[in-house]
Design an enzyme around this catalytic site. Structure first.
Site, PDB file in Angstrom:
ATOM      1  CB  CYS A   1     -17.415  13.531  -3.419  1.00 41.73           C
ATOM      2  SG  CYS A   1     -16.986  12.286  -4.627  1.00 41.73           S
TER       3      CYS A   1
ATOM      4  CG  HIS B   1     -17.863  11.866   0.346  1.00 38.98           C
ATOM      5  ND1 HIS B   1     -18.917  11.425  -0.417  1.00 38.98           N
ATOM      6  CD2 HIS B   1     -16.732  11.581  -0.352  1.00 38.98           C
ATOM      7  CE1 HIS B   1     -18.442  10.899  -1.534  1.00 38.98           C
ATOM      8  NE2 HIS B   1     -17.126  10.985  -1.521  1.00 38.98           N
TER       9      HIS B   1
ATOM     10  CG  ASN C   1     -17.811   8.043  -3.581  1.00 43.56           C
ATOM     11  OD1 ASN C   1     -18.708   8.882  -3.605  1.00 43.56           O
ATOM     12  ND2 ASN C   1     -16.531   8.362  -3.672  1.00 43.56           N
TER      13      ASN C   1
HETATM   14  N1  ACO Z   1      -9.623  -5.613  -6.663  1.00 48.83           N
HETATM   15  C1  ACO Z   1      -8.472  -6.250  -6.405  1.00 48.83           C
HETATM   16  N2  ACO Z   1      -7.268  -5.635  -6.393  1.00 48.83           N
HETATM   17  C2  ACO Z   1      -7.264  -4.319  -6.629  1.00 48.83           C
HETATM   18  C3  ACO Z   1      -8.426  -3.582  -6.907  1.00 48.83           C
HETATM   19  C4  ACO Z   1      -9.650  -4.281  -6.921  1.00 48.83           C
HETATM   20  N3  ACO Z   1     -10.834  -3.657  -7.156  1.00 48.83           N
HETATM   21  N4  ACO Z   1      -8.102  -2.286  -7.105  1.00 48.83           N
HETATM   22  C5  ACO Z   1      -6.762  -2.200  -6.954  1.00 48.83           C
HETATM   23  N5  ACO Z   1      -6.261  -3.417  -6.677  1.00 48.83           N
HETATM   24  C6  ACO Z   1      -4.868  -3.781  -6.424  1.00 48.83           C
HETATM   25  C7  ACO Z   1      -3.907  -2.799  -7.026  1.00 48.83           C
HETATM   26  O1  ACO Z   1      -3.647  -3.102  -8.384  1.00 48.83           O
HETATM   27  C8  ACO Z   1      -2.666  -2.983  -6.167  1.00 48.83           C
HETATM   28  O2  ACO Z   1      -1.992  -4.135  -6.598  1.00 48.83           O
HETATM   29  P1  ACO Z   1      -0.385  -4.201  -6.621  1.00 48.83           P
HETATM   30  O3  ACO Z   1       0.036  -4.011  -5.191  1.00 48.83           O
HETATM   31  O4  ACO Z   1      -0.102  -5.554  -7.170  1.00 48.83           O
HETATM   32  O5  ACO Z   1       0.054  -3.064  -7.505  1.00 48.83           O
HETATM   33  C9  ACO Z   1      -3.238  -3.292  -4.775  1.00 48.83           C
HETATM   34  O6  ACO Z   1      -4.596  -3.712  -5.011  1.00 48.83           O
HETATM   35  C10 ACO Z   1      -3.239  -2.097  -3.842  1.00 48.83           C
HETATM   36  O7  ACO Z   1      -3.767  -0.967  -4.503  1.00 48.83           O
HETATM   37  P2  ACO Z   1      -3.879   0.432  -3.789  1.00 48.83           P
HETATM   38  O8  ACO Z   1      -4.457   1.432  -4.746  1.00 48.83           O
HETATM   39  O9  ACO Z   1      -2.587   0.789  -3.126  1.00 48.83           O
HETATM   40  O10 ACO Z   1      -4.959   0.113  -2.627  1.00 48.83           O
HETATM   41  P3  ACO Z   1      -5.437   1.026  -1.454  1.00 48.83           P
HETATM   42  O11 ACO Z   1      -5.279   0.316  -0.182  1.00 48.83           O
HETATM   43  O12 ACO Z   1      -4.885   2.431  -1.554  1.00 48.83           O
HETATM   44  O13 ACO Z   1      -7.017   1.126  -1.725  1.00 48.83           O
HETATM   45  C11 ACO Z   1      -8.644   2.679  -2.618  1.00 48.83           C
HETATM   46  C12 ACO Z   1      -7.495   1.708  -2.930  1.00 48.83           C
HETATM   47  C13 ACO Z   1      -9.773   1.877  -2.008  1.00 48.83           C
HETATM   48  C14 ACO Z   1      -9.076   3.304  -3.919  1.00 48.83           C
HETATM   49  C15 ACO Z   1      -8.174   3.749  -1.617  1.00 48.83           C
HETATM   50  O14 ACO Z   1      -6.938   4.270  -2.022  1.00 48.83           O
HETATM   51  C16 ACO Z   1      -9.167   4.902  -1.465  1.00 48.83           C
HETATM   52  O15 ACO Z   1     -10.226   4.756  -0.896  1.00 48.83           O
HETATM   53  N6  ACO Z   1      -8.784   6.126  -1.894  1.00 48.83           N
HETATM   54  C17 ACO Z   1      -9.564   7.332  -1.674  1.00 48.83           C
HETATM   55  C18 ACO Z   1     -10.825   7.437  -2.478  1.00 48.83           C
HETATM   56  C19 ACO Z   1     -11.492   8.763  -2.201  1.00 48.83           C
HETATM   57  O16 ACO Z   1     -11.597   9.191  -1.056  1.00 48.83           O
HETATM   58  N7  ACO Z   1     -11.902   9.501  -3.205  1.00 48.83           N
HETATM   59  C20 ACO Z   1     -12.418  10.856  -2.952  1.00 48.83           C
HETATM   60  C21 ACO Z   1     -13.787  11.048  -3.290  1.00 48.83           C
HETATM   61  S1  ACO Z   1     -14.235  10.454  -4.906  1.00 48.83           S
HETATM   62  C22 ACO Z   1     -14.665  11.821  -5.910  1.00 48.83           C
HETATM   63  O17 ACO Z   1     -14.456  12.956  -5.598  1.00 48.83           O
HETATM   64  C23 ACO Z   1     -15.236  11.511  -7.296  1.00 48.83           C
END
Ligand code: ACO
Length: 333
Positions: A113, A258, A288
């Site tokens: 990214c 980004h 993304n």
């Molecule tokens: N729909 C419904 N529920 C979901 C989904 C979904 N799509 N995905 C995860 N959940 C659930 C999980 O299973 C978890 O359930 P549990 O509590 O029963 O275990 C709950 O939701 C919370 O999951 P988290 O992963 O803790 O959610 P979070 O608030 O952290 O959000 C996210 C997840 C959106 C992925 C966030 O962590 C994020 O944006 N991370 C950074 C991404 C990023 O910046 N990447 C860098 C660039 S990408 C690259 O370089 C290729």
């Protein structure tokens, strides 16, 4: 004094739009969850017979047109991509051919990214060193091809697209002020797509070379750990680049980040004392798009007529690796 200037901007998004509700029919998720946690409402998905080089070619052609240039005016093409059409030849060489160019250098760079931010820093350095006068720099991805569509933790986050700029090294006010880049490979396992190809990968044991699975890669991510690190490092890198080039945060007009997650974007803007309307925001409509996300966000504010000559832009990105960085640009178009 001579600087590297952005003289043309372009973008391309595949026709097919997949909404959150469409996705909820494929995996156990909901429009509410995706919107609340990420800010994403939809993403564009590449057609079966389209490739990253096709998206890159469309975005590149639009940037050339915007610059009033033809491919014959260009000295090099650089494509930032994580999803090349093939392992080799480079996607940039395919784009060169599709745009009707010949002879000048063309190569890909891979910083996931952060690819476009890395590319802008690299090309600017080469132009300052006298290598090229005009370069076409493109960020292009078909992330949908490397997603596990059963994994709701990742498949809801990404989209496909391409963004491009034409860069010219010339004597004029403004242009690229400078960049900072970082990587910390100790975090490599928190965000990755393994086994790009059975022959080239240390993860061959997971593949049966006689099945369709051979060569399939899928994004894996420890989302909340990536989130925490991204917020911290982006907060640091934006201040680092300002300090390096002796610029006050109050001088910034635009943040062009980004587009991974609306919460990360807002946290970075807050650390810079910037309001949301000073942030280029496309995550809602594009999701993304990895290396394409920063140039697509730039294209978005440029085409909306929002960015004005003389304004100061801060571009930043965070990626798998972890690799992250930022560029400062005084808009001169
Ligand atoms: N729909 C419904 N529920 C979901 C989904 C979904 N799509 N995905 C995860 N959940 C659930 C999980 O299973 C978890 O359930 P549990 O509590 O029963 O275990 C709950 O939701 C919370 O999951 P988290 O992963 O803790 O959610 P979070 O608030 O952290 O959000 C996210 C997840 C959106 C992925 C966030 O962590 C994020 O944006 N991370 C950074 C991404 C990023 O910046 N990447 C860098 C660039 S990408 C690259 O370089 C290729």
């Amino acid at each position: 004094m001579k600087h590297t200037h952005i003289i043309g901007v372009g973008g391309y998004l595949p026709e097919h739009i997949m909404t959150n509700d469409d996705l909820a029919k494929v995996v156990d998720t909901s429009d509410d969850w995706i919107r609340e946690r990420t800010g994403i409402t939809q993403r564009h998905i590449i057609a079966k017979d389209e490739y990253t080089s096709d998206l890159a070619t469309r975005a590149g052609a639009q940037a050339l047109e915007d610059a009033g240039m033809s491919i014959n005016d260009i000295d090099a093409i650089v494509v930032a991509t994580t999803t090349p059409d093939m392992i080799f030849p480079s996607t940039a060489s395919m784009v060169q051919h599709k745009l009707g160019g010949k002879g000048f250098p063309a190569w890909d760079i891979q910083a996931v990214c952060s690819g476009f931010v890395y590319g802008l820093a690299q090309v600017d350095g080469m132009m300052r060193g006298g290598m090229f006068k005009r370069v076409l720099l493109i960020g292009a991805e078909s992330m949908s091809r490397i997603l596990d569509w059963q994994d709701r933790n990742t498949c809801v986050l990404f989209g496909d697209g391409a963004g491009a700029v034409v860069l010219e090294y010339k004597d004029d006010e403004g242009g690229i002020i400078g960049s900072v880049l970082h990587c910390d490979g100790s975090y490599r396992d928190l965000l990755r797509a393994k086994h790009a190809h059975p022959g080239a990968s240390p993860h061959n044991d997971r593949l049966d070379m006689n099945t369709d699975a051979a060569g399939v890669a899928a994004v894996e991510m420890k989302g909340n750990e990536v989130f925490r690190f991204a917020v911290t490092k982006l907060g640091e890198v934006v201040h680092e680049v300002l300090e390096k080039y002796d610029i006050k945060q109050s001088e910034l007009d635009w943040l062009v980040p980004h587009q991974a997650n609306i919460r990360i974007l807002k946290a970075t803007a807050k650390k810079l004392g910037m309001s949301t309307d000073q942030v280029a925001l496309t995550v809602s409509k594009h999701a993304n798009t990895s290396a394409a996300s920063v140039p697509l966000a730039l294209n978005d504010i440029y085409r909306a007529g929002k960015v004005q000559k003389g304004q100061l832009l801060l571009l930043e990105a965070f990626a798998g690796g972890f690799a992250w960085g930022a560029n400062l640009v005084r808009w001169s178009k």
